[in-house]
Write an enzyme that holds these catalytic residues in place. Sequence first.
Site, PDB file in Angstrom:
ATOM      1  CB  ALA A 113      -0.950  -0.007   1.212  1.00 37.11           C
ATOM      2  CB  CYS A 114       2.505   3.050   2.003  1.00 34.08           C
ATOM      3  SG  CYS A 114       3.666   4.497   2.422  1.00 34.08           S
ATOM      4  N   GLY A 115       5.117   2.575  -0.604  1.00 29.72           N
ATOM      5  CA  GLY A 115       6.393   2.316  -0.834  1.00 29.72           C
ATOM      6  C   GLY A 115       7.329   3.434   0.046  1.00 29.72           C
TER       7      GLY A 115
END
Length: 272
Positions: A113-115
């Site tokens: 969901a979030c890098g």
Amino acid sequence: MGRVTERRRVTRLRDGRRDARPDALAAEEPLEIRVGGRALTVTMRTPGHDFDLVAGYLVAEGIAARAEDVPALRYCAGTNAEGVNTYNVVDARVSRPETVPVSAYRSLLTSSACGLCGAETVDAVRKRLPADLGDDPLVVTEDVLYSLPDTLRAGQRAFDSTGGLHGAGLFTADGRLLCVREDVGRHNAVDKVIGWALREDLLPLRGHVLMVSGRASFELVQKAAMAGIPMLAAVSAPSALAVDLAEEAGMTLVGFLRGRGGNVYTGADRIS
């Protein structure tokens, strides 16, 4: 290699009726990224195009900018309980390993969901951006712009069976699709597209458009800017921070691109 989709039994509810049936789900597995044998990060991704994913990740981290910067990529022996290679570990050989910043090595898991989880501060990410994109001569007509979501959607083969994958596509100014990639993570899909371009020695991507199937986050703007892409379009909303970064980078940012309409948040002069 891992599978893009997996089958599971589900109970389907429809207007008071229920029946059991198989359903296709998007696969999600960890990928450990190494540089020169040293663990860099672990990201949750949909298996497939892993070398593109790693190459794109290295571009976003400022470690690679040309194909020659990543002369080799290989799978390592990541095995499961049965001793079978899971193909979930990729080692990259970079031409200048001494330039890999210590801050790039992360101890935290990067989710699908979030890098940016576990990354440095937003200000540090901003400072790593390349030269201003404001002088890029890209011009796209409204008709071409409106065609991008449908063209991208048509290229998302796995989405048809799962409904659970994000898509990213790289387009020329006249709307020709060069590369499309899918993943459970928005940032992974973008990394796969940019990594493909790096391995094809196309960076910087002047005169190109990146189209994404979800929203436009700060991170996606940063990745596009690192690859030299002057226009990012999304079918959903951008964040305020994404708009700010696009403005700073000289990038055209389009959101809510659906049907025959959209919102241009920055760089409207590139759309004729």
